[in-house]
Design a protein around this motif. Structure first.
Motif, short mmCIF file in Angstrom:
data_model
loop_
_atom_site.label_atom_id
_atom_site.label_comp_id
_atom_site.label_asym_id
_atom_site.label_seq_id
_atom_site.Cartn_x
_atom_site.Cartn_y
_atom_site.Cartn_z
N GLN A 280 0.83 -1.21 0.00
CA GLN A 280 0.00 0.00 0.00
C GLN A 280 0.86 1.26 0.00
N ILE A 281 1.99 1.22 0.72
CA ILE A 281 2.91 2.37 0.69
C ILE A 281 3.46 2.55 -0.72
N PHE A 282 3.82 1.44 -1.35
CA PHE A 282 4.36 1.49 -2.72
C PHE A 282 3.32 2.08 -3.68
N ILE A 283 2.06 1.64 -3.55
CA ILE A 283 0.99 2.17 -4.41
C ILE A 283 0.80 3.67 -4.17
N GLN A 284 0.85 4.06 -2.91
CA GLN A 284 0.71 5.48 -2.58
C GLN A 284 1.82 6.32 -3.22
N VAL A 285 3.04 5.81 -3.17
CA VAL A 285 4.17 6.52 -3.76
C VAL A 285 4.01 6.63 -5.27
N LEU A 286 3.61 5.53 -5.92
CA LEU A 286 3.43 5.56 -7.36
C LEU A 286 2.34 6.54 -7.79
N LYS A 287 1.22 6.55 -7.06
CA LYS A 287 0.14 7.49 -7.40
C LYS A 287 0.64 8.94 -7.31
#
Length: 606
Positions: free
Chosen positions: A63-70
């Motif tokens: 979820q942290i990775f997805i947040q960073v990508l967004k």
């Protein structure tokens, strides 16, 4: 474990540093830090490890990775670095393939890059995937973007004026993730919990399930007044910062599913949508991290059919299944006196992995019980206070009712109240009536037998007691249902009742036995209905005094059941002579009409 701490610290550290750079308007540093964070993530942590503890940690890193990508895609779009933004948007879809907003980003980026055909293909890919996986169509925002691309030529799209308009079309689906904006909350009818005592362990458990284990469906079970609503009302504000949206709804007045979906979708979409079914709600639960609390779900269920929905409310079962089984980032918390049938199927462990559905059964709270006694100003020794709390199972609502009566009638003196030996009165009756009137016939039979037996009773003993014989599977299901609602207690395969429940059920048993005997007096005296079933159902199906029971249990049954029945009948039939005459006639008829039917009527008549 050291690797886990290092990865969490590194990713979180880069995210925090990026937020600081964003506040300082240093976009170049923000981009550098976000790209470094993306490069750090190489897929699921320890993918070949199947221990239960690893799954919530894998999900948290993901979820942290997805947040960073967004965040990075949004930043690169603003900087008009189209190719880099396309690369990271495609990477985002590889880890979150159902994120509709990212498909919209890619459509925009391909169009701005002069490749309208690829943009249109991405829309069809998005539409196909959403229909196959979620059974829904793209939102009106994505469809509007598709229509604009379909009707614009490449030169028109790349013009400066349309370039800006195009970037605005999909902006509603892309909420900036930095700076942790305050969640949007619709608290509905949430109760005031400014005075809240105890439940620390339960609160910590719920926080772990929802925040760490990322459970999608959490059910709080317990009898009326035990504190389910208060606990969920305490929990929600404490964890609201972890969500984008929070919705609280009471189901006390049994709103239709259509009403609930309309309100929820409208709120979560910021009024962009006002209609839609379960599939549209799931879409918004995927698009944002949402916390939804539905209180008093028992109003949706049939009386006498635990966990089964009333006609017209079956859609709530479909909602629970969809929330439990569909991948999304949100959580539904449900409070109920009865466990929905779907929950029993959906919760548990499969292949060593915990399913994202959990149930927390609430019992009484000693801390809340003691606090209530103190707040009401009751007077009594520590032993008297403890006795009062234990008798009522530390049920906060029951103790509130009792404490008010003790204060009004006995000047707050617990000892004087206990000396009256009258612990079941109107308020407690209403509380337990609400709970017991929803029981099935088999559940009522079990409650009567546990009150008769007066001590811990094994499953086999219960099965032997019940006449006519019931299937073991049905008996297990009924015991589970009663346990979920805190009407019985279980310990090492044996069952009993809390003292206040046992006294209440005993009163119900005595009243029903007396009513059956009186009906024989005013009726034609027949013991069998036209279908040959006994009219005296309780007397026939339950032994008021078990002949093979332990001596001290038989003495308790005489004092607590048999004598109260006789005393009540003496009052109602105007004297001992009339009672003896009525019972003599009853015994004669029992021998003649029911002697060949299995049951306890003959023994009760002797």
């Amino acid at each position: 474990m050291h690797l886990l701490r290092w990865m969490l610290h590194s990713l979180s550290g880069w995210l925090h540093a990026s937020e600081e750079a964003e506040r300082a308007a240093d976009r170049k540093t923000v981009r550098t830090l976000l790209e470094q964070a993306v490069a750090l993530y190489q897929g699921d942590l320890l993918p070949n490890c199947y221990d239960e503890w690893i799954f919530p940690e894998q999900e948290r890193l993901r979820q942290i990775f997805i947040q960073v990508l967004k965040w990075l895609v949004r930043l690169l779009k603003e900087q008009r670095d189209i190719r880099a933004a396309m690369r990271y948007a495609q990477q985002l879809l590889e880890v979150d393939s159902l994120n509709e907003a990212t498909y919209g980003d890619l459509m925009q980026l391909h169009a701005l890059n002069g490749d309208r055909a690829s943009a249109l293909r991405i829309y069809h890919r998005c539409m196909t995937l959403l229909r196959e996986e979620l059974g829904i169509d793209p939102s009106s925002i994505t469809r509007d973007l598709y229509d604009r691309l379909l009707n614009e030529d490449s030169e028109g799209i790349r013009s400066r004026q349309n370039n800006s308009k195009l970037l605005d079309v999909n902006s509603e689906l892309n909420t900036p993730t930095q700076n942790s904006p305050a969640p949007r909350c619709d608290w509905g009818e949430i109760i005031d919990v400014s005075l809240f005592y105890g439940r620390t362990e339960e609160l910590n458990t719920l926080k772990q399930w929802i925040l760490q284990y990322r459970c999608r469906l959490v059910v709080l079970l317990g009898m009326g007044g035990i504190g389910k609503t208060a606990l969920s009302a305490k929990l929600a504000p404490e964890i609201q910062g972890e969500f984008d949206f929070v919705i609280w709804r009471s189901l006390r007045n049994a709103p239709t599913l259509e009403t609930l979906l309309h309100d929820s979708i409208s709120f979560l979409s910021d009024r962009q949508e006002t209609e839609g079914g379960i599939e549209r709600l799931i879409y918004w639960l995927r698009n944002s991290r949402c916390l939804i609390i539905l209180d008093n779900a028992e109003t949706l269920f049939q009386v006498n059919c635990p966990g089964q929905y009333c006609a017209g409310y079956e859609g709530y079962g479909e909602l629970l299944r969809a929330i439990a089984e569909t991948a999304h980032q949100s959580c539904l918390v449900l409070t109920s006196r009865e466990k929905p049938a779907e929950v029993g199927i959906l919760e548990g462990v499969v292949d060593g992995n915990s399913l994202p559905v959990r149930t927390l059964q609430l019992s009484g709270s000693p801390e809340a019980a003691q606090a209530l006694i103190q707040a009401k100003g009751l007077i009594g020794s520590e032993a008297q206070q403890q006795h009062l709390c234990q008798f009522y199972g530390c049920n906060p609502l029951a103790l509130k009712i009792v404490a008010t009566s003790i204060q009004d009638v006995f000047d707050g003196k617990i000892q004087d109240f206990l000396a009256q030996n009258t612990t079941i009165f109107n308020g407690i009756h209403r509380l337990l009536d609400q709970q017991c009137q929803r029981c099935s016939p088999l559940e009522k039979t079990i409650l009567f037998w546990l009150a008769i037996n007066r001590e811990w009773t094994t499953f086999s003993e219960l099965a032997d007691d019940i006449v006519p014989t019931v299937a073991r599977a049905d008996l297990l299901e009924a015991l589970g249902s009663l346990s979920w609602r805190s009407l019985i207690e279980k310990q090492s395969g044996s069952y009993t009742q809390q003292p206040v429940v046992m006294e209440y059920i005993t009163e119900r048993l005595i009243a029903q036995v007396c009513e059956e005997i009186q009906q024989l007096e005013v009726g034609n005296g027949e013991l069998l209905a036209e279908n040959r079933t006994p009219i005296i159902s309780i007397l026939h199906s339950h032994a008021l005094l078990k002949p093979q029971g332990k001596d001290y249990i038989r003495e308790i049954q005489i004092q607590q059941i048999v004598k109260p029945v006789l005393n009540t009948l003496i009052t109602r039939l105007y004297g001992q002579y009339n009672v003896e005459r009525q019972l003599t006639q009853l015994l004669s008829k029992l021998r003649n009409e029911l002697s060949r039917q299995p049951g306890y009527a003959g023994g009760n008549g002797t």
